[in-house]
Design a protein around this motif. Structure first.
Motif, short mmCIF file in Angstrom:
data_model
loop_
_atom_site.label_atom_id
_atom_site.label_comp_id
_atom_site.label_asym_id
_atom_site.label_seq_id
_atom_site.Cartn_x
_atom_site.Cartn_y
_atom_site.Cartn_z
N ASP A 98 0.82 -1.21 0.00
CA ASP A 98 0.00 0.00 0.00
C ASP A 98 0.85 1.26 0.00
O ASP A 98 0.51 2.26 -0.64
N ARG A 99 1.97 1.22 0.73
CA ARG A 99 2.84 2.40 0.84
C ARG A 99 3.88 2.47 -0.28
O ARG A 99 4.67 3.42 -0.33
N VAL A 100 3.89 1.47 -1.14
CA VAL A 100 4.81 1.43 -2.29
C VAL A 100 6.25 1.65 -1.82
O VAL A 100 6.96 2.55 -2.30
N LEU A 101 6.68 0.83 -0.88
CA LEU A 101 8.05 0.93 -0.38
C LEU A 101 9.02 0.35 -1.39
O LEU A 101 8.68 -0.58 -2.13
N PRO A 102 10.25 0.87 -1.44
CA PRO A 102 11.23 0.34 -2.39
C PRO A 102 11.61 -1.11 -2.08
O PRO A 102 11.49 -1.57 -0.94
N ALA A 103 12.10 -1.80 -3.09
CA ALA A 103 12.40 -3.24 -2.95
C ALA A 103 13.47 -3.49 -1.89
O ALA A 103 13.40 -4.47 -1.14
N LYS A 104 14.48 -2.62 -1.82
CA LYS A 104 15.55 -2.82 -0.85
C LYS A 104 15.02 -2.74 0.58
O LYS A 104 15.38 -3.56 1.43
#
Length: 263
Positions: free
Chosen positions: A130-136
């Motif tokens: 939902d928060r579209v956090l980066p993959a790392k």
């Protein structure tokens, strides 16, 4: 649960056998047992003439009925048998559903910690999506939760301890914390004094207050943390500071009593 299921199967088998009493052979009405006469022409003892064989046959019928297998080799042949068979089907369906529900609930509760962990991981994945956090960052968060699985379970154990009475909580905490108490020189000496001295209750109370006041904290890899006025007990992982590298079971900050002005 299985004993109750077997008992219900036994009762239903007797109920199904009762249909042979309700409609006798000389009435000329077809019965379910008549099909066995054709199969057992060369048998010395037929099913209808043997109580044991009749009970086993009825138990066989109710067993595959209650488990919803339904081979169909035994079926009602008249209105009385149809009514009884309907009753058997209703009771069987309800009993089987209840037993399956109880068994599934029991199995689920056996791994309650695992269920809670999976629920936390699901919530984490939903939050990151939902928060579209980066993959790392997603990899770091998943790694943090996976590596602290045991620590989170111990934190839940402490919530159980907190629900105990003060006296019982003190005894439990003392036994759970005795290993690391022995590693802290001040607390170790007070513990031995509490066990040997007539005034040991005061020392014992102090140690209990310290152990109860401990707080569980989790830290990610390469995270910097620490306070000068704190006692640290490492339950898992590695920590490095100016004194060296600490592994699981290490204790440092033993001078917290002298450093903390509140004490």
């Amino acid at each position: 649960f299985f004993c109750i299921l077997l008992l219900i199967t036994h009762w239903l088998a007797n109920l199904w056998a009762l249909t042979l009493v309700l409609i006798e052979e000389d009435e000329g009405v077809p019965r379910w047992i008549d099909e066995f006469d054709a199969r057992e022409k060369n048998f010395v003892t037929k099913t209808k003439d043997s109580a044991v064989k009749l009970y086993i046959t009825c138990l066989y019928f109710t067993s595959y009925t209650i488990t919803s297998v339904g081979y169909g080799d035994i079926s009602p042949k008249n209105i009385v048998e149809t009514v009884v068979c309907t009753i058997v089907l209703v009771i069987s369906g309800i009993s089987w559903a209840v037993v399956l529900g109880q068994v599934c609930g029991t199995i689920a509760n056996l791994s309650k910690d695992e269920q809670e962990f999976r629920s936390s991981m699901d919530e984490l994945n939903h939050m990151m999506s939902d928060r579209v956090l980066p993959a790392k960052m997603r990899r770091r968060l998943r790694s943090f939760f996976l590596s602290n699985k045991l620590a989170q379970r111990r934190a839940r154990h402490m919530r159980v301890v907190d629900s105990l009475s003060p006296g019982l909580r003190g005894e439990v905490v003392m036994e759970m914390s005795r290993v690391w108490i022995e590693k802290v020189s001040l607390l170790s000496s007070l513990l031995h004094e509490a066990e040997a001295s007539s005034h040991g209750a005061y020392f014992h109370g102090f140690i209990v207050d310290v152990t109860v006041g401990l707080q569980t904290s989790f830290h990610a890899q390469s995270e910097v943390f620490g306070s000068m006025q704190a006692l640290y007990i490492l339950s898992r992982g590695l920590v490095s500071n100016k004194c060296g590298i600490h592994s699981a079971g290490s204790v440092w900050g033993v001078g917290f009593v002298l450093s903390d002005t509140k004490l």
